[in-house]
Design an enzyme around this catalytic site. Structure first.
Site, PDB file in Angstrom:
ATOM      1  N   GLU A 104     -27.305  21.110 -38.716  1.00 38.91           N
ATOM      2  CA  GLU A 104     -28.046  20.015 -39.360  1.00 38.91           C
ATOM      3  C   GLU A 104     -27.122  18.818 -39.490  1.00 38.91           C
ATOM      4  O   GLU A 104     -25.976  18.951 -39.945  1.00 38.91           O
ATOM      5  CB  GLU A 104     -28.543  20.412 -40.754  1.00 38.91           C
ATOM      6  N   GLU A 156     -40.920  15.379 -44.732  1.00 48.77           N
ATOM      7  CA  GLU A 156     -41.588  16.517 -45.363  1.00 48.77           C
ATOM      8  C   GLU A 156     -41.907  16.160 -46.817  1.00 48.77           C
ATOM      9  O   GLU A 156     -41.033  16.166 -47.673  1.00 48.77           O
ATOM     10  CB  GLU A 156     -40.700  17.757 -45.293  1.00 48.77           C
ATOM     11  N   LYS A 188     -41.236  18.748 -49.963  1.00 51.29           N
ATOM     12  CA  LYS A 188     -39.907  19.252 -50.288  1.00 51.29           C
ATOM     13  C   LYS A 188     -39.532  18.928 -51.725  1.00 51.29           C
ATOM     14  O   LYS A 188     -39.995  17.933 -52.296  1.00 51.29           O
ATOM     15  CB  LYS A 188     -38.853  18.631 -49.348  1.00 51.29           C
ATOM     16  N   GLU A 239     -34.770  13.442 -50.240  1.00 50.47           N
ATOM     17  CA  GLU A 239     -35.015  14.726 -49.575  1.00 50.47           C
ATOM     18  C   GLU A 239     -36.290  14.736 -48.731  1.00 50.47           C
ATOM     19  O   GLU A 239     -36.397  15.500 -47.784  1.00 50.47           O
ATOM     20  CB  GLU A 239     -35.083  15.860 -50.601  1.00 50.47           C
TER      21      GLU A 239
END
Length: 349
Positions: free
Chosen positions: A275, A325, A328, A336
């Site tokens: 990542e 997303e 999250k 985030e």
């Protein structure tokens, strides 16, 4: 009426994606060494076939998943994408306790999708940053046995050569007492455990996967030199470490790991960056411009086949992430939900 309107909207959105992506990456050429994380914590996820097309049309040949979700796995069938398939941390205890449980998991989530759907699974990633300090040792007893049992299950299924086992770790598993990469070593509280895992990886010919986030280094330290977070030359003074000079935090962080491996006799272990990325909202430094600068610098390195001062061979890299997303947790920060290179609906940032 509403349903028909929604379908028409989705149809034109899909046409728009295809036009934009074709223009963005004419020919759909895959970029060697670059993959992308496909997270699914979204309120209204895109159709999986559209997501697969986003990946391929933007040059990604590899994709990393956090768990085996049937709707995602089936969409990846015969897609030409190489898959790193994750196992969530909550599965580690049962997989560590039972070889049969590992065999069942491999049969259901690996053998099944390879044989019946043509999914090109290359790696099984056991756990997700299981040794984070914030977990307070919760997964330290189960991660390595789970890796061993998954390996045994893959071998029994006849997939021992085709599918490799790895473990994605946060960069907090290693540190440097002086701040210089050359003094890198694994954390004292997990040193023996890391030796067992790295020895297992080296003997099996498997890679170690590490997650590195320059943005989080910047976000956590108000005195962190901002320019040092990027790959392009800035105003920060380079760090000189013996024969090596470091102009960005990624190189320094990655080479701290390489030094730790070398110091303990495992200098030949392959490393994958599982990542790496930059968010576009939710923090003063989380902007589209900063994300563009960071990601462009990262892609330039890959296209130039550039490694780090301590290891000239560049690692495979999985960008985090493909799409925002919106489900999250924002406990670490509002950023985030904004790591994607595309917005929630798949439109280009």
């Amino acid at each position: 009426m509403g349903s028909i309107h929604h379908q028409l909207t989705m149809f034109w959105l899909i046409i728009f994606y295809m036009l934009v992506l074709h223009t963005h990456n004419k020919g759909g050429l895959l970029v060697e060494g670059i993959g992308c994380n496909w997270g699914t914590r979204a309120m209204h996820p895109l159709p999986p076939d559209v997501t697969v097309r986003l990946l391929k049309d933007n040059g990604f040949g590899k994709v990393k998943l956090f768990e085996a979700e049937p709707w995602v796995m089936q969409a990846l069938g015969r897609s030409g994408l190489e898959v790193m398939l994750g196992i969530p941390n909550e599965f580690l205890a049962p997989l560590a306790a039972s070889v049969q449980a590992a065999e069942n998991w491999v049969m259901q989530n690996v053998s099944n999708y390879i044989s019946k759907h043509g999914v090109d699974i290359r790696y099984v990633a056991v756990g997700n940053e299981p040794f984070l300090k914030t977990y307070k040792g919760m997964f330290q007893m189960t991660t390595f046995p789970a890796m061993q049992n998954i390996q045994a299950a893959l071998i029994k299924a006849g997939l021992g050569r085709q599918v490799k086992v790895t473990v994605p770790l946060n960069a907090d598993v290693y540190e440097s007492s002086t701040g210089l990469p050359s003094n890198g070593d694994f954390r004292a509280d997990i040193h023996d455990l890391m030796m067992s895992i790295v020895r297992f990886l080296q003997e099996s010919g498997y890679p170690l996967t590490i997650n590195i986030y320059p943005f989080l280094s910047l976000n956590a330290d108000p005195n962190f030199p901002k320019e040092y977070a990027f790959f392009t030359p800035g105003t920060s003074s380079p760090i000189v470490d013996g024969a090596f000079t470091y102009t960005n935090v990624f190189d320094a962080n990655y080479d701290t790991l390489i030094a730790a491996l070398e110091k303990n006799g495992f200098g030949s272990v392959e490393v994958i960056v599982g990542e790496i990325g930059w968010p576009t909202d939710g923090d003063k430094d989380a902007t589209v411009e900063n994300a563009r600068r960071f990601n462009q610098g990262l892609l330039d390195r890959v296209s130039q086949n550039k490694g780090t001062p301590r290891r000239s061979t560049p690692p495979d890299i999985y960008i985090f992430g493909l799409i925002d997303e919106d489900a999250k947790s924002i406990q670490p920060g509002n950023f985030e939900r904004h790591w994607g290179m595309f917005y929630y609906d798949g439109t280009v940032k």
